[in-house]
Enzyme design. Structure first.
Site, mmCIF file in Angstrom:
data_model
loop_
_atom_site.group_PDB
_atom_site.id
_atom_site.type_symbol
_atom_site.label_atom_id
_atom_site.label_comp_id
_atom_site.label_asym_id
_atom_site.label_seq_id
_atom_site.Cartn_x
_atom_site.Cartn_y
_atom_site.Cartn_z
ATOM 1 N N CYS A 1 42.579 10.825 -77.453
ATOM 2 C CA CYS A 1 41.527 10.042 -78.106
ATOM 3 C C CYS A 1 41.577 8.588 -77.671
ATOM 4 C CB CYS A 1 41.603 10.149 -79.620
ATOM 5 S SG CYS A 1 40.120 9.492 -80.429
ATOM 6 N N GLN B 1 44.282 15.258 -86.777
ATOM 7 C CA GLN B 1 44.734 13.946 -86.328
ATOM 8 C C GLN B 1 43.608 12.914 -86.199
ATOM 9 O OE1 GLN B 1 47.536 14.168 -83.021
ATOM 10 N NE2 GLN B 1 48.268 16.144 -83.750
ATOM 11 N N VAL C 1 59.360 27.343 -77.773
ATOM 12 C CA VAL C 1 59.569 27.956 -76.458
ATOM 13 C C VAL C 1 60.643 27.174 -75.721
ATOM 14 C CG1 VAL C 1 58.513 28.360 -74.202
ATOM 15 C CG2 VAL C 1 57.250 28.912 -76.289
ATOM 16 N N GLU D 1 54.605 28.657 -82.629
ATOM 17 C CA GLU D 1 54.477 27.297 -83.148
ATOM 18 C C GLU D 1 55.607 27.037 -84.147
ATOM 19 O OE1 GLU D 1 54.126 23.814 -84.133
ATOM 20 O OE2 GLU D 1 52.538 24.410 -82.739
ATOM 21 N N ASP E 1 45.343 18.975 -74.931
ATOM 22 C CA ASP E 1 45.952 17.776 -74.349
ATOM 23 C C ASP E 1 46.938 18.068 -73.229
ATOM 24 O OD1 ASP E 1 44.500 16.344 -76.189
ATOM 25 O OD2 ASP E 1 46.183 15.984 -77.553
ATOM 26 N N THR F 1 40.651 14.864 -76.137
ATOM 27 C CA THR F 1 40.115 14.715 -77.488
ATOM 28 C C THR F 1 39.985 16.088 -78.135
ATOM 29 O OG1 THR F 1 37.788 14.945 -76.841
ATOM 30 C CG2 THR F 1 38.745 12.736 -76.710
ATOM 31 N N ALA F 2 39.860 16.094 -79.473
ATOM 32 C CA ALA F 2 39.612 17.351 -80.184
ATOM 33 C C ALA F 2 38.289 17.956 -79.747
ATOM 34 C CB ALA F 2 39.624 17.110 -81.693
ATOM 35 N N ALA F 3 37.328 17.099 -79.410
ATOM 36 C CA ALA F 3 36.032 17.598 -78.948
ATOM 37 C C ALA F 3 36.170 18.352 -77.630
ATOM 38 C CB ALA F 3 35.058 16.436 -78.791
ATOM 39 N N CYS G 1 34.171 10.576 -77.863
ATOM 40 C CA CYS G 1 34.909 9.584 -78.638
ATOM 41 C C CYS G 1 33.928 8.941 -79.610
ATOM 42 C CB CYS G 1 35.505 8.512 -77.731
ATOM 43 S SG CYS G 1 36.828 9.063 -76.656
#
Length: 514
Positions: free
Chosen positions: A276, A158, A193, A150, A412, A421-423, A455
């Site tokens: 999202c 976010q 990368v 990273e 994503d 989504t983060a969920a 959402c």
């Protein structure tokens, strides 16, 4: 003498060592001392020459391999490897706290005979999906060697930017340093990368270094393509043009909403896929609620221009959302795609109509909240991992690549039909962790993902329409009602999801996926 912490049978670390500590170090059975601190890091620090002289007086070998940053570069790992190969064992290494020496040792041990690092698992991406997956892996098998590649030094929550734009959150509460969220047992490679070589189970970094793996997890997120809309990039953050999809712009959203008294406010949503999909509407509803509370809503014309044909992709939630469209007097324009912005003139251009009968409509504005088109990152689109969409190909249930059985993707970047989504990442992380461990053990995938995403559509302060659904729009309610408040979600994110606590996210066997 500071506390000595064993890291391996022949290697220990400690905080700063001083010349007068050398007799005790020799008495403890060490044969070598390795200094990883550059000289002059802080006042009163003994220099390496004095430490080396004191070590030699006690019959201890001494080497100085200074590294200034906890971000271990390939050259640092190779220098550490050379020192460990040369020094008599056991070795005591030290830095300011011991953490740098520990990271150097782990990176050095991971090097193979060709000087390339080899890990059980390499994770590309230190966002929500990558960190959560690493935490889930380490929760199940704490002795794994894991590298997270990273390049950024900041990690963002976010989903919180919507509430920054509404004036509920301070922007700083949505960011932490990458070092803070990085799992303690994972090795952070702070690079990007440049290429994937799945046939040889390796990736190339920007500096030309190769990193090898037994299993690869790809989770770099997606790319916000601001430049795809002519005129947008140069006017962001001024001329009334804003977006909650950027950390530095969300406060400007709040500034525009708070200062508005009349005029026209446009809110846009691009074609799918986007992260999202509820966020474009949340920005609009929260703005309208603020104007409603101040008695200004009738003075502001609000338009919602969505490139899609419907207000929301899951029909069951549309009636509840339409109630707020009508309450706030929003002019909903489906099939209206933003194609240009003239910030100085405060004019937005929208493409409308069906194929073969499209027209461009210009709409003046006082405020324009833009959600940019979103695509796979460039280094993913050009890689052998991508399918025709540009995102990483993966089985929708196991999240394993169809060509390389030791390669998985989540978040994503994965080319599945679930909401980004983060969920979704929260549910995918333990599934990938279980299946990666199965691959390392020579077994077939064991866990399945049902396409879950959610959402939380904030339609006014303190009220949310929580959309929870899986593949095909199947309703998958799971959250308790007391939790349906966006202000409660950040602690669950920072202290739950990123720490491998899989509350409401236990992976299911493939045959039990709903």
């Amino acid at each position: 003498m500071e506390t000595i912490t064993p890291i391996a049978p022949d290697f220990s670390v400690s905080p700063q060592v001083r010349p007068e500590d050398m007799p005790a170090i020799a008495a403890a059975g060490f044969r070598s001392v390795l200094c990883n601190r550059p000289d002059g890091e802080e006042p009163g620090q003994p220099d390496a020459a004095a430490l080396g002289h004191a070590a030699l007086e006690q019959g201890l070998a001494f080497l100085h391999v200074p590294v200034a940053s906890p971000d271990i570069a390939a050259a640092d790992a190779q220098a550490m490897r050379a020192a460990l190969d040369r020094l008599p064992k056991p070795v005591l290494a030290f830095c300011r706290s011991g953490a740098r020496s520990t990271a150097l040792h782990n990176a050095a041990v991971a090097l193979n005979d060709n000087g390339a690092a080899t890990y059980d698992v390499v994770i590309v991406g230190g966002g929500s999906a990558g960190i959560a997956c690493a935490a889930s892996l380490l929760k199940r098998r704490g002795d794994l060697s894991i590298a997270i590649i990273e390049p950024s030094d900041v990690h963002y929550y976010q989903p919180g930017w919507t509430l920054v734009g509404a004036g509920v959150f301070d922007p700083q509460t949505t960011r932490r340093t990458m070092a803070e969220v990085m799992p303690r047992k994972a090795h952070w490679i702070r690079q990007a990368v440049s290429a994937f070589h799945p046939d040889s189970s390796s990736v190339a970094l920007d500096d030309g270094t190769m990193v090898a793996y037994r299993a690869l997890v790809v989770a770099p997120g997606l790319k916000l393509d601001w430049d795809a809309i002519p005129g947008l990039s140069e006017t962001l953050g001024r001329n009334g043009v804003t977006s909650n999809y950027r950390y530095d712009l969300a406060p400007y959203t709040h500034e525009l909403v708070r200062s508005a008294a009349q005029g026209r406010a446009l809110f846009t949503q691009p074609p799918m896929p986007i992260k999202c999909a509820g966020a474009p509407q949340k920005a609009m509803y929260l703005s309208c609620h603020e104007w409603e509370k101040r008695g200004l809503l009738e003075e502001i014309d609000v338009e919602f221009h969505s490139a899609g044909p419907a207000l929301f992709g899951v029909a069951d939630y549309v009636p509840a959302l339409m109630t707020y469209i009508e309450r706030y007097g929003i002019d909903f324009q489906p099939g209206s795609k933003l194609v240009g912005v003239d910030g100085a003139a405060r004019v937005a251009r929208f493409e409308q109509g069906s194929d073969g009968n499209k027209t461009v409509v210009e709409r003046p504005f006082d405020m324009l909240h833009v959600v940019p088109p979103q695509v796979a990152p460039d280094f993913i689109r050009s890689s052998p991992l991508a399918d025709e969409s540009g995102f990483v190909a993966a089985d929708p249930a196991t999240l394993r690549h169809p060509t390389w059985p030791n390669l998985f993707a989540l978040g994503d970047v994965v080319a599945t039909t679930n909401a980004k989504t983060a969920a979704a990442a929260r549910k995918q992380a333990p599934v990938v962790a279980v299946n990666v461990l199965a691959a390392l053990d020579g077994k077939q995938p064991q866990a399945g993902y049902d396409g879950y995403g959610s959402c939380p559509l904030t339609v006014e302060r303190g009220r949310i329409v929580l959309a929870e659904f899986g593949y095909g729009g199947k309703l998958l309610p799971s959250f308790p009602t007391w939790l349906i408040d966006g202000r409660r979600l950040p602690p669950i994110y920072w202290h739950g999801m990123l720490k491998g606590r899989e509350w409401l996210a236990d992976p299911r066997p493939i045959g039990q996926v709903r």
